[in-house]
Design a protein around this motif. Sequence first.
Motif, PDB file in Angstrom:
ATOM      1  N   UNK A  26     -36.799 -21.494  19.134  1.00 35.72           N
ATOM      2  CA  UNK A  26     -37.036 -22.390  20.273  1.00 35.72           C
ATOM      3  C   UNK A  26     -36.442 -21.813  21.563  1.00 35.72           C
ATOM      4  N   UNK A  27     -35.245 -21.257  21.432  1.00 39.22           N
ATOM      5  CA  UNK A  27     -34.526 -20.653  22.562  1.00 39.22           C
ATOM      6  C   UNK A  27     -35.341 -19.501  23.165  1.00 39.22           C
TER       7      UNK A  27
ATOM      8  N   UNK B 217     -38.386 -20.668  38.780  1.00 42.60           N
ATOM      9  CA  UNK B 217     -39.239 -19.489  38.591  1.00 42.60           C
ATOM     10  C   UNK B 217     -40.649 -19.977  38.260  1.00 42.60           C
ATOM     11  N   UNK B 218     -41.628 -19.369  38.915  1.00 42.54           N
ATOM     12  CA  UNK B 218     -43.028 -19.629  38.551  1.00 42.54           C
ATOM     13  C   UNK B 218     -43.463 -21.076  38.685  1.00 42.54           C
TER      14      UNK B 218
ATOM     15  N   UNK C 193     -41.783 -23.726  38.032  1.00 40.44           N
ATOM     16  CA  UNK C 193     -41.169 -24.642  37.063  1.00 40.44           C
ATOM     17  C   UNK C 193     -40.163 -25.562  37.757  1.00 40.44           C
TER      18      UNK C 193
ATOM     19  N   UNK D  21     -36.466 -29.514  21.868  1.00 47.42           N
ATOM     20  CA  UNK D  21     -36.737 -29.549  23.306  1.00 47.42           C
ATOM     21  C   UNK D  21     -35.511 -29.084  24.100  1.00 47.42           C
TER      22      UNK D  21
ATOM     23  N   UNK E  42     -33.200 -26.912  22.956  1.00 45.84           N
ATOM     24  CA  UNK E  42     -33.148 -25.455  22.792  1.00 45.84           C
ATOM     25  C   UNK E  42     -34.154 -24.758  23.705  1.00 45.84           C
ATOM     26  N   UNK E  43     -35.343 -25.339  23.797  1.00 46.12           N
ATOM     27  CA  UNK E  43     -36.427 -24.799  24.618  1.00 46.12           C
ATOM     28  C   UNK E  43     -36.013 -24.742  26.098  1.00 46.12           C
TER      29      UNK E  43
ATOM     30  N   UNK F  99     -32.953 -22.510  26.856  1.00 48.18           N
ATOM     31  CA  UNK F  99     -33.371 -21.105  26.888  1.00 48.18           C
ATOM     32  C   UNK F  99     -33.957 -20.741  28.241  1.00 48.18           C
ATOM     33  N   UNK F 100     -34.665 -21.681  28.853  1.00 48.48           N
ATOM     34  CA  UNK F 100     -35.213 -21.443  30.185  1.00 48.48           C
ATOM     35  C   UNK F 100     -34.094 -21.357  31.214  1.00 48.48           C
TER      36      UNK F 100
ATOM     37  N   UNK G 145     -31.227 -20.162  30.636  1.00 44.98           N
ATOM     38  CA  UNK G 145     -30.661 -18.817  30.484  1.00 44.98           C
ATOM     39  C   UNK G 145     -31.404 -17.814  31.373  1.00 44.98           C
ATOM     40  N   UNK G 146     -32.731 -17.929  31.424  1.00 47.62           N
ATOM     41  CA  UNK G 146     -33.501 -16.989  32.258  1.00 47.62           C
ATOM     42  C   UNK G 146     -33.169 -17.207  33.736  1.00 47.62           C
ATOM     43  N   UNK G 147     -33.064 -18.465  34.139  1.00 47.08           N
ATOM     44  CA  UNK G 147     -32.689 -18.751  35.531  1.00 47.08           C
ATOM     45  C   UNK G 147     -31.334 -18.100  35.847  1.00 47.08           C
TER      46      UNK G 147
ATOM     47  N   UNK H 223     -29.837 -15.570  34.356  1.00 50.33           N
ATOM     48  CA  UNK H 223     -29.977 -14.102  34.384  1.00 50.33           C
ATOM     49  C   UNK H 223     -30.641 -13.646  35.677  1.00 50.33           C
ATOM     50  N   UNK H 224     -31.665 -14.397  36.107  1.00 49.59           N
ATOM     51  CA  UNK H 224     -32.349 -14.031  37.357  1.00 49.59           C
ATOM     52  C   UNK H 224     -31.407 -14.158  38.544  1.00 49.59           C
TER      53      UNK H 224
ATOM     54  N   UNK I   3     -25.269 -17.778  22.990  1.00 47.04           N
ATOM     55  CA  UNK I   3     -26.106 -18.780  22.325  1.00 47.04           C
ATOM     56  C   UNK I   3     -25.446 -19.325  21.059  1.00 47.04           C
TER      57      UNK I   3
END
Lengths: 170, 170
Positions: A142-143, B45-46, B48, B140, B142-143, B146-147, B149-151, B153-154, B162
């Motif tokens: 999921x992550x 991002x994108x 979202x 949801x 975890x989902x 995970x997003x 995490x990308x923010x 990192x960006x 994790x």
Amino acid sequence: MQNNVISTTEFITPAQLLAHWQGHRHLTRRVVEAFPEDKLFDFSIGGMRPFSELVLELIRLTIVGAHGTATGQWKDVEELYAGDTKPTTKAGILRFWDDATALLNEQWPSIRPERWQEMDAALGQYEGKVYSIMLYWLDNENHHRGQGYVYLRALGIEPPFFWDRGQGNW
Amino acid sequence: MQNNVISTTEFITPAQLLAHWQGHRHLTRRVVEAFPEDKLFDFSIGGMRPFSELVLELIRLTIVGAHGTATGQWKDVEELYAGDTKPTTKAGILRFWDDATALLNEQWPSIRPERWQEMDAALGQYEGKVYSIMLYWLDNENHHRGQGYVYLRALGIEPPFFWDRGQGNW
């Protein structure tokens, strides 16, 4: 495929858990399909791994995890899978994915019911009860799939709906 | 806090499931903390949603979901929580988060053991067995985390590990 003699107070049965995980896996497969071939292997954000590498991790954990849960033996994926474990095309990744799907379905019914509450060391090193080890694979999927959603959005591609786990051709 | 008279073949007990979810929630809280105040509310991002909006969704689902699972009544979060449900500061979000943590811990022991295998319509509209509804909240989270995490990192910020669900001060 699964022993269905269960108490009605069980949170989730092993058969339900397999269906739940395979539903998530079906969705993750569709996210792989949504990537353009090149972006699957070379697109990333903030120095993270491309989605192909995240997916190869998920496949390895599925194969190694299913076997380890069923047998108590934690082997490298190369010992458990005769095909290409480092595919460099989308088609190759999807083939590896589908073979992992089949291996998971094959191993699952041989997991002893009392196995989930036993202690083990996942991959030979991460100690915990087997249920928590198994949930790690699911949570980790999921992550990372959530991260794939951001990559797709950044590429201007609409990902599949998160809630759509349509039990299709897996 | 939980009835521990269980069979040894149960995949996971309700008490274990609560600890598992609260472990994830503890990690998500640390991801909120890792965001700079302004980026929490305006970075995306994108196209979202910013992470603040994803987190407010998680908090609402935790409060509404815990109450709905325990009572079978699906209410709006405003009916269940007297505090600010639309905080606009990081401190406000963390306060809302911690109150949801306490509400989840309070409601959980009153969930009947046979409840998980009953059918219900989550939020009054999404039909399924209660275990699958409950797993939706976890998946949801975890989902969306995970997003986050990308923010991070960006933004050049290293997210927490994790796997580190250290059962700290929640």
